[in-house]
Design a protein around this motif. Structure first.
Motif, PDB file in Angstrom:
ATOM      1  N   SER A 112      -8.874  -8.098  -5.037  1.00  0.00           N
ATOM      2  CA  SER A 112      -8.802  -9.205  -4.072  1.00  0.00           C
ATOM      3  C   SER A 112      -7.489  -9.947  -4.246  1.00  0.00           C
ATOM      4  O   SER A 112      -7.411 -11.154  -4.146  1.00  0.00           O
ATOM      5  CB  SER A 112      -9.973 -10.171  -4.283  1.00  0.00           C
ATOM      6  OG  SER A 112      -9.953 -10.697  -5.588  1.00  0.00           O
TER       7      SER A 112
ATOM      8  N   ASN B   8     -12.682 -11.196   1.283  1.00  0.00           N
ATOM      9  CA  ASN B   8     -12.369 -11.111  -0.142  1.00  0.00           C
ATOM     10  C   ASN B   8     -13.576 -10.636  -0.949  1.00  0.00           C
ATOM     11  O   ASN B   8     -13.453  -9.830  -1.876  1.00  0.00           O
ATOM     12  CB  ASN B   8     -11.890 -12.465  -0.668  1.00  0.00           C
ATOM     13  CG  ASN B   8     -10.536 -12.851  -0.103  1.00  0.00           C
ATOM     14  OD1 ASN B   8      -9.732 -11.988   0.216  1.00  0.00           O
ATOM     15  ND2 ASN B   8     -10.291 -14.145   0.041  1.00  0.00           N
ATOM     16  N   ALA B   9     -14.753 -11.144  -0.596  1.00  0.00           N
ATOM     17  CA  ALA B   9     -15.972 -10.759  -1.304  1.00  0.00           C
ATOM     18  C   ALA B   9     -16.246  -9.267  -1.140  1.00  0.00           C
ATOM     19  O   ALA B   9     -16.623  -8.571  -2.093  1.00  0.00           O
ATOM     20  CB  ALA B   9     -17.159 -11.574  -0.793  1.00  0.00           C
TER      21      ALA B   9
ATOM     22  N   ILE C  33     -18.998  -5.739  -5.164  1.00  0.00           N
ATOM     23  CA  ILE C  33     -18.959  -6.802  -4.156  1.00  0.00           C
ATOM     24  C   ILE C  33     -19.426  -8.112  -4.776  1.00  0.00           C
ATOM     25  O   ILE C  33     -20.395  -8.149  -5.539  1.00  0.00           O
ATOM     26  CB  ILE C  33     -19.852  -6.425  -2.954  1.00  0.00           C
ATOM     27  CG1 ILE C  33     -19.196  -5.297  -2.155  1.00  0.00           C
ATOM     28  CG2 ILE C  33     -20.118  -7.616  -2.051  1.00  0.00           C
ATOM     29  CD1 ILE C  33     -20.064  -4.747  -1.052  1.00  0.00           C
ATOM     30  N   ASP C  34     -18.702  -9.188  -4.458  1.00  0.00           N
ATOM     31  CA  ASP C  34     -19.069 -10.518  -4.958  1.00  0.00           C
ATOM     32  C   ASP C  34     -20.183 -11.078  -4.055  1.00  0.00           C
ATOM     33  O   ASP C  34     -19.929 -11.671  -3.017  1.00  0.00           O
ATOM     34  CB  ASP C  34     -17.837 -11.430  -4.935  1.00  0.00           C
ATOM     35  CG  ASP C  34     -18.072 -12.751  -5.654  1.00  0.00           C
ATOM     36  OD1 ASP C  34     -19.226 -13.228  -5.663  1.00  0.00           O
ATOM     37  OD2 ASP C  34     -17.104 -13.303  -6.194  1.00  0.00           O
TER      38      ASP C  34
ATOM     39  N   ARG D  42      -8.252  -7.741 -13.469  1.00  0.00           N
ATOM     40  CA  ARG D  42      -9.682  -7.863 -13.155  1.00  0.00           C
ATOM     41  C   ARG D  42      -9.901  -8.154 -11.675  1.00  0.00           C
ATOM     42  O   ARG D  42     -10.866  -7.715 -11.076  1.00  0.00           O
ATOM     43  CB  ARG D  42     -10.312  -8.996 -13.976  1.00  0.00           C
ATOM     44  CG  ARG D  42     -10.550  -8.641 -15.419  1.00  0.00           C
ATOM     45  CD  ARG D  42     -11.628  -9.544 -15.999  1.00  0.00           C
ATOM     46  NE  ARG D  42     -11.380 -10.948 -15.763  1.00  0.00           N
ATOM     47  CZ  ARG D  42     -10.626 -11.723 -16.539  1.00  0.00           C
ATOM     48  NH1 ARG D  42     -10.006 -11.206 -17.567  1.00  0.00           N
ATOM     49  NH2 ARG D  42     -10.487 -12.989 -16.271  1.00  0.00           N
ATOM     50  N   PHE D  43      -8.973  -8.903 -11.081  1.00  0.00           N
ATOM     51  CA  PHE D  43      -9.133  -9.294  -9.683  1.00  0.00           C
ATOM     52  C   PHE D  43      -8.194  -8.514  -8.770  1.00  0.00           C
ATOM     53  O   PHE D  43      -7.897  -8.952  -7.674  1.00  0.00           O
ATOM     54  CB  PHE D  43      -8.882 -10.796  -9.520  1.00  0.00           C
ATOM     55  CG  PHE D  43      -9.985 -11.642 -10.067  1.00  0.00           C
ATOM     56  CD1 PHE D  43     -11.117 -11.915  -9.316  1.00  0.00           C
ATOM     57  CD2 PHE D  43      -9.903 -12.150 -11.349  1.00  0.00           C
ATOM     58  CE1 PHE D  43     -12.138 -12.690  -9.830  1.00  0.00           C
ATOM     59  CE2 PHE D  43     -10.929 -12.923 -11.873  1.00  0.00           C
ATOM     60  CZ  PHE D  43     -12.039 -13.199 -11.115  1.00  0.00           C
TER      61      PHE D  43
ATOM     62  N   ALA E 239     -22.394 -13.507  -4.488  1.00  0.00           N
ATOM     63  CA  ALA E 239     -22.479 -14.969  -4.370  1.00  0.00           C
ATOM     64  C   ALA E 239     -21.459 -15.485  -3.357  1.00  0.00           C
ATOM     65  O   ALA E 239     -21.774 -16.311  -2.487  1.00  0.00           O
ATOM     66  CB  ALA E 239     -22.262 -15.617  -5.732  1.00  0.00           C
ATOM     67  N   LEU E 240     -20.217 -14.994  -3.457  1.00  0.00           N
ATOM     68  CA  LEU E 240     -19.169 -15.432  -2.527  1.00  0.00           C
ATOM     69  C   LEU E 240     -19.486 -14.983  -1.105  1.00  0.00           C
ATOM     70  O   LEU E 240     -19.261 -15.716  -0.141  1.00  0.00           O
ATOM     71  CB  LEU E 240     -17.808 -14.872  -2.960  1.00  0.00           C
ATOM     72  CG  LEU E 240     -16.604 -15.262  -2.097  1.00  0.00           C
ATOM     73  CD1 LEU E 240     -16.421 -16.781  -2.066  1.00  0.00           C
ATOM     74  CD2 LEU E 240     -15.331 -14.578  -2.590  1.00  0.00           C
TER      75      LEU E 240
ATOM     76  N   ARG F 218     -13.949  -6.850  -3.325  1.00  0.00           N
ATOM     77  CA  ARG F 218     -14.081  -6.783  -4.780  1.00  0.00           C
ATOM     78  C   ARG F 218     -15.030  -5.662  -5.205  1.00  0.00           C
ATOM     79  O   ARG F 218     -15.926  -5.277  -4.473  1.00  0.00           O
ATOM     80  CB  ARG F 218     -14.557  -8.128  -5.332  1.00  0.00           C
ATOM     81  CG  ARG F 218     -13.510  -9.207  -5.140  1.00  0.00           C
ATOM     82  CD  ARG F 218     -13.954 -10.553  -5.671  1.00  0.00           C
ATOM     83  NE  ARG F 218     -12.927 -11.560  -5.409  1.00  0.00           N
ATOM     84  CZ  ARG F 218     -13.071 -12.846  -5.663  1.00  0.00           C
ATOM     85  NH1 ARG F 218     -14.193 -13.312  -6.178  1.00  0.00           N
ATOM     86  NH2 ARG F 218     -12.083 -13.691  -5.398  1.00  0.00           N
ATOM     87  N   HIS F 219     -14.782  -5.133  -6.382  1.00  0.00           N
ATOM     88  CA  HIS F 219     -15.652  -4.089  -6.940  1.00  0.00           C
ATOM     89  C   HIS F 219     -16.212  -4.578  -8.272  1.00  0.00           C
ATOM     90  O   HIS F 219     -15.452  -4.743  -9.221  1.00  0.00           O
ATOM     91  CB  HIS F 219     -14.871  -2.795  -7.152  1.00  0.00           C
ATOM     92  CG  HIS F 219     -14.380  -2.165  -5.896  1.00  0.00           C
ATOM     93  ND1 HIS F 219     -15.218  -1.750  -4.873  1.00  0.00           N
ATOM     94  CD2 HIS F 219     -13.115  -1.879  -5.475  1.00  0.00           C
ATOM     95  CE1 HIS F 219     -14.495  -1.228  -3.907  1.00  0.00           C
ATOM     96  NE2 HIS F 219     -13.217  -1.310  -4.241  1.00  0.00           N
TER      97      HIS F 219
ATOM     98  N   GLN G 147     -13.069 -15.592   3.127  1.00  0.00           N
ATOM     99  CA  GLN G 147     -13.900 -15.446   1.927  1.00  0.00           C
ATOM    100  C   GLN G 147     -14.783 -14.204   2.023  1.00  0.00           C
ATOM    101  O   GLN G 147     -14.949 -13.478   1.034  1.00  0.00           O
ATOM    102  CB  GLN G 147     -14.782 -16.683   1.749  1.00  0.00           C
ATOM    103  CG  GLN G 147     -14.038 -17.917   1.272  1.00  0.00           C
ATOM    104  CD  GLN G 147     -14.970 -19.102   1.125  1.00  0.00           C
ATOM    105  OE1 GLN G 147     -15.928 -19.245   1.897  1.00  0.00           O
ATOM    106  NE2 GLN G 147     -14.704 -19.946   0.146  1.00  0.00           N
TER     107      GLN G 147
END
Length: 609
Positions: free
Chosen positions: A570, A234-235, A241-242, A566-567, A244-245, A238-239, A231
């Protein structure tokens, strides 16, 4: 590696270093499609050869990829590679026993050419009865497992498309297990996501370290312990950066005894505490630490396209919207009604995926489907309706009951319409080739072979040079057609199915057309991977998608494919989710008579993953 006749990229060193540091000298290379896994594997072999004086390499792959492996090992690495059948491998083993450990070879063989008969699997590990009758394959594999000499038969075995071995009950798995046990080192190469199935992944990992990955239960515990680290990776990918994750992942890592006690985790927490989300160097350092903290990191190398910065072309999506004529839309809606009626009678996924072939044909090419119905491929017109709603129901229906769809006679009248002469979708393809990209080589994908044949005939009639490959095209012919297409004076258009293009490198072409769109967007990504590969010189790729206005496929595309974009950063953690999601959506969308608004609502619900 100095002997390699290629330019390679920094990320391709990563699996080499992982292999060198591997506790077992066994590694799964699970990079995304198009990143050069063949090159990475060969670089590992050359390094292993230099460090360990390795002499004997066996590559096992699908038959369709043997020529590609042979060509790349010969031209790029100057290795004397040869393709062998079972008899050729058997002969080399005999020479090896006679000549001893100095005997060297680089051999390429296919899974189908080597695997033993299923009825004889139990004999692979037993002492064979001298009077018994066994196949030559079983006898050779048994001999390899009970090798009498003080050196291993193979210094390295490379399994390409290793997911062919994911089912431990198959002869292909047992072949792989036998060859892996007969080798000093093993590489398992597969672009198929390693997280599609825990069982599949466990099966492949058993080939890297049988003692460590002994039981499925222990492996499940290990996967659960590893989840927070995945996790976190993966966080960070992401662009933007996630956040919360990432916070949730950190909390999970703190609670995990496997990870918490590692000094690398203290370093990771320190880097996260001072992380500036726009600092690429800091992000890269954190990503490197998550990879080192990954409990499977010593056994799996997974490079994602988003992590690769070297010469990545930009993808320019282009959507060609098709407006069906009244007659075309009427036929399309009739087919959709028939499919939904069939599916509503049996909502089991297996039944629905059998039935939806009719829907895929309608979405692919209406002129072909209309001709097949006229020619009786699906029986009489009445048979289609009877099968959909049931004989008893049909006998009690009057005309009004078919108010939302054509009755028998109307469907018959629709089939008199000349769908080929009035093919709205093909007209858009003509416009694309003539006016939008008039001087470009183009790869056109379709999953339905009669669609490919239809396009081959029509493009030839329009004086466009065209060729075609598909799953039944012999390997030698397939390679010949690719070379013709590569030639600037050769065909302008290559028509292909997914199976036909497996293992084919088309990075000399920069335009790809999806004449039809698989419901699973991951299949589209695999198609794009044929041209978006290492060695692609173009700065921009044109990805052309057909969408027919007012169809269920258009609405599905708008939802699932936009979600995939969108994803995109990741992708690794969404591939399995999207595959499962498409299956559930297919059942929902085809087993109920839904309005467009109701379809939209179901798709929106699916987005909350």
């Amino acid at each position: 590696m100095e002997a390699a006749q290629i330019d390679f990229y920094p990320y391709q060193f990563k699996p080499v270093l992982k292999f060198i540091n591997s506790p077992t000298e066994r590694l799964i290379i699970a990079d995304e499609v198009g990143l050069g896994k063949t090159i990475e594997s060969a670089l590992i072999w050359m390094e292993f050869q230099a460090r360990q004086q390795a002499k004997r390499l066996l590559v096992v792959c699908p038959k369709t990829l043997a020529e590609k492996w042979c060509d790349e090992l010969r031209t790029k690495f100057l290795l004397d590679a040869r393709i062998v059948d079972f008899s050729g491998l058997e002969r080399e083993v005999r020479y090896l026993k006679t000549e001893g450990p100095e005997h060297s070879f680089v051999l390429i063989a296919s899974y189908t050419g080597l695997r033993p008969p299923k009825r004889e699997l139990r004999f692979l590990r037993e002492q064979l009865d001298p009077k018994g009758k066994y196949s030559a394959k079983t006898m050779l594999l048994n001999e390899l497992l009970n090798w009498p000499l003080n050196f291993t038969p193979f210094d390295m075995v490379i399994f390409d498309e290793a997911h062919y071995m994911r089912n431990s009950a198959t002869t292909t798995f047992h072949l792989g297990k036998t060859l892996a046990e007969s080798a000093s080192s093993v590489l398992l190469v597969s672009a198929t996501p390693v997280n599609n199935s825990n069982t599949d992944l466990h099966t492949l990992l058993r080939l890297t370290d049988e003692s460590f990955f002994g039981s499925q239960g222990t492996f499940e515990v290990l996967l659960e312990a590893n989840r927070p680290t995945v996790q976190a990776a993966n966080a960070l990918a992401r662009h933007p950066i996630d956040v919360a994750l990432l916070g949730e992942a950190l909390e999970g890592m703190r609670k995990n005894e496997f990870i918490r006690k590692s000094p690398l985790f203290d370093q990771f927490e320190g880097e996260i505490a001072k992380l500036r989300f726009n600092d690429k160097a800091q992000i890269a350092k954190c990503q490197d630490l998550t990879e080192k903290l990954n409990l499977l990191g010593n056994y799996i190398n997974r490079t994602r396209r988003v992590q690769v910065k070297e010469n990545r072309p930009k993808r320019d999506p282009m959507v060609l919207t098709v407006n069906y004529s009244k007659e075309e839309m009427s036929l399309y809606q009739t087919i959709l009604w028939i499919v939904r009626a069939k599916c509503s009678r049996d909502r089991r996924p297996f039944h629905i995926f059998q039935v939806m072939g009719l829907q895929l044909r309608a979405a692919s090419c209406l002129p072909v489907l209309a001709k097949e119905i006229r020619d009786g491929r699906f029986g009489e017109i009445e048979d289609l309706i009877h099968e959909a709603v049931g004989e008893a129901v049909c006998t009690h229906l009057d005309g009004d009951d078919f108010s939302t769809v054509q009755d028998f006679s109307t469907l018959g009248e629709l089939l008199h319409y000349d769908y080929e002469e009035n093919d709205s979708k093909y007209r858009e393809l003509q416009r694309l080739l003539a006016k939008v990209i008039p001087d470009e080589k183009v790869v056109i994908f379709a999953y339905y072979r009669p669609t490919l044949s239809y396009l081959l005939r029509r493009l030839a009639q329009d004086s466009i040079a065209v060729t075609m490959i598909h799953g039944d095209t012999p390997v030698e012919r397939r390679l010949e057609e690719i070379e013709r297409f590569r030639d600037p004076r050769g065909p302008r258009v290559l028509l292909s199915s997914e199976v036909g293009s497996e293992g084919i490198d088309l990075q000399f072409c920069r335009v790809m057309v999806n004449y039809d769109l698989p419901w699973n967007p991951m299949r589209v990504e695999q198609r794009i991977g044929r041209i978006d590969r290492v060695g692609q010189q173009a700065k921009r790729l044109s990805i052309v998608n057909f969408k027919v206005r007012g169809t269920i496929e258009e609405r599905l595309y708008d939802r699932l494919h936009s979600k995939l974009e969108r994803f995109a950063n990741s992708l690794g953690d969404l591939e399995a989710v999207i595959g499962n999601e498409v299956q559930k959506l297919t059942v929902e969308l085809l087993s109920k008579d839904l309005s467009p608004e109701e379809e939209q609502r179901i798709m929106e619900q699916s987005e909350r993953v």
